[in-house]
Design a protein around this motif. Structure first.
Motif, short mmCIF file in Angstrom:
data_model
loop_
_atom_site.label_atom_id
_atom_site.label_comp_id
_atom_site.label_asym_id
_atom_site.label_seq_id
_atom_site.Cartn_x
_atom_site.Cartn_y
_atom_site.Cartn_z
N ASN A 1 0.81 -1.21 0.00
CA ASN A 1 0.00 0.00 0.00
C ASN A 1 0.85 1.27 0.00
O ASN A 1 0.38 2.33 -0.43
CB ASN A 1 -0.93 0.02 1.21
N THR A 2 2.07 1.18 0.52
CA THR A 2 2.93 2.36 0.58
C THR A 2 4.00 2.38 -0.51
O THR A 2 4.86 3.25 -0.51
CB THR A 2 3.60 2.48 1.96
N ASP A 3 3.93 1.43 -1.45
CA ASP A 3 4.93 1.39 -2.51
C ASP A 3 4.92 2.67 -3.34
O ASP A 3 5.98 3.22 -3.69
CB ASP A 3 4.68 0.19 -3.44
N ALA A 4 3.73 3.15 -3.70
CA ALA A 4 3.64 4.32 -4.58
C ALA A 4 4.17 5.57 -3.91
O ALA A 4 4.94 6.34 -4.51
CB ALA A 4 2.19 4.54 -5.02
N GLY B 1 16.98 11.08 2.07
CA GLY B 1 16.58 10.42 3.31
C GLY B 1 16.39 8.93 3.15
O GLY B 1 16.30 8.40 2.03
N LYS B 2 16.34 8.23 4.28
CA LYS B 2 16.09 6.80 4.26
C LYS B 2 14.59 6.55 4.32
O LYS B 2 13.86 7.24 5.03
CB LYS B 2 16.78 6.14 5.46
N LEU B 3 14.14 5.54 3.57
CA LEU B 3 12.72 5.21 3.49
C LEU B 3 12.52 3.73 3.74
O LEU B 3 13.06 2.89 3.02
CB LEU B 3 12.17 5.56 2.10
N LEU B 4 11.74 3.42 4.76
CA LEU B 4 11.41 2.04 5.08
C LEU B 4 9.90 1.90 5.16
O LEU B 4 9.18 2.90 5.25
CB LEU B 4 12.06 1.63 6.39
N GLN B 5 9.42 0.67 5.14
CA GLN B 5 7.99 0.40 5.17
C GLN B 5 7.66 -0.60 6.27
O GLN B 5 8.48 -1.46 6.61
CB GLN B 5 7.53 -0.15 3.82
N ALA B 6 6.46 -0.48 6.81
CA ALA B 6 5.97 -1.42 7.82
C ALA B 6 4.48 -1.59 7.64
O ALA B 6 3.79 -0.68 7.14
CB ALA B 6 6.29 -0.93 9.23
N GLU B 7 3.98 -2.74 8.05
CA GLU B 7 2.55 -3.01 7.87
C GLU B 7 1.91 -3.44 9.18
O GLU B 7 2.55 -4.04 10.05
CB GLU B 7 2.33 -4.09 6.81
N ALA B 8 0.63 -3.11 9.31
CA ALA B 8 -0.17 -3.57 10.44
C ALA B 8 -1.61 -3.14 10.21
O ALA B 8 -1.88 -2.05 9.70
CB ALA B 8 0.32 -2.98 11.77
N GLU B 9 -2.54 -4.01 10.60
CA GLU B 9 -3.94 -3.65 10.66
C GLU B 9 -4.18 -3.07 12.05
O GLU B 9 -4.05 -3.77 13.06
CB GLU B 9 -4.81 -4.90 10.43
N LEU B 10 -4.50 -1.78 12.12
CA LEU B 10 -4.54 -1.09 13.40
C LEU B 10 -5.74 -1.47 14.26
O LEU B 10 -5.76 -1.13 15.45
CB LEU B 10 -4.49 0.42 13.19
#
Length: 233
Positions: free
Chosen positions: A42-45, A57-66
């Motif tokens: 979902n955050t790829d774009a 800057g550094k860019l990382l991604q994480a996932e979770a259903e809140l």
């Protein structure tokens, strides 16, 4: 104004709407980001967009259903590990409940889901991350709230945000002198998936106001910021 170059921030709900705007604006200031979404894809774009516009800057991604609190707990641990310790937590993600003209018919399930995602999830992230911020003597926590009022048609959503406000107001006196600031930010009624197409304000109008509580270089804590108060033009 605080320099956030090379600071580490996690923005929840970063794939679109306010979260996307905040992520892009913080990246332009040299901040390293963890972009949260329900799924990594979902955050790829937005990651690609930020990498193109702000490549330093550094860019990382994480996932979770809140709405799944065990996933929220895991998210906090992952974010701390990826960043080596977050400097900025931007609790933006939220869900909107069904608009009910017969507002007495809001269901138990709507209240439970709304409170899990909009109240318990950000509070859980705060409770897990703020103690480490205190240990290192620095932190900025922004909890996105709402100026909604007199709209019982959306009471599960409105009540969940009011509960989050209460958490911030009662907890922030305990942060005095720690170097950690926690504040509330109301983006205003925006044309987003959450705000709908009839909202009066474009999503872009949330900047620069949404960054004001991030960039505080004083001891302002427990304040309700209105992003539209800082609207340019």
């Amino acid at each position: 104004m605080l320099d956030i170059t090379n600071k580490w921030a996690m923005i929840t709900g970063a794939s679109r709407g306010v979260g996307r705007q905040v992520a892009m604006a913080m990246a332009k200031k040299g901040c390293n980001l963890i972009l949260h979404g329900r799924k990594i894809a979902n955050t790829d774009a937005v990651k690609a967009e930020i990498a193109s516009a702000s490549p330093n800057g550094k860019l990382l991604q994480a996932e979770a259903e809140l709405s799944d609190i065990p996933q929220v707990i895991k998210l906090a641990a992952v974010a701390q590990k990826l960043s080596g310790g977050l400097d900025i937590l931007y609790n933006n993600a939220a869900i909107m409940t069904q608009y009910r003209n017969d507002f007495y018919t809001a269901t138990e399930e709507e209240y439970i889901l709304s409170f899990k995602a909009n109240t318990i999830a950000p509070i859980t992230l705060c409770n897990l991350i703020i103690p480490d911020m205190i240990k290192k003597g620095f932190g900025r926590v922004i909890n996105v709230t709402s100026g909604i009022k007199d709209e019982p048609q959306l009471m599960p959503y409105a009540a969940s945000k009011a509960a989050l406000d209460k958490y911030v107001y009662d907890m922030t006196p305990k942060l005095k002198g720690t170097g950690v600031l926690m504040n509330l930010m109301d983006p205003g009624w925006l044309r987003t998936d959450l705000g709908g197409p009839n909202a009066p304000n474009a999503v872009e109008s949330v900047i620069p106001g949404a960054l004001v509580p991030v960039l505080l270089d004083d001891d302002t804590c427990g304040k309700f910021f209105h992003a539209q108060d800082y609207r340019e033009g």
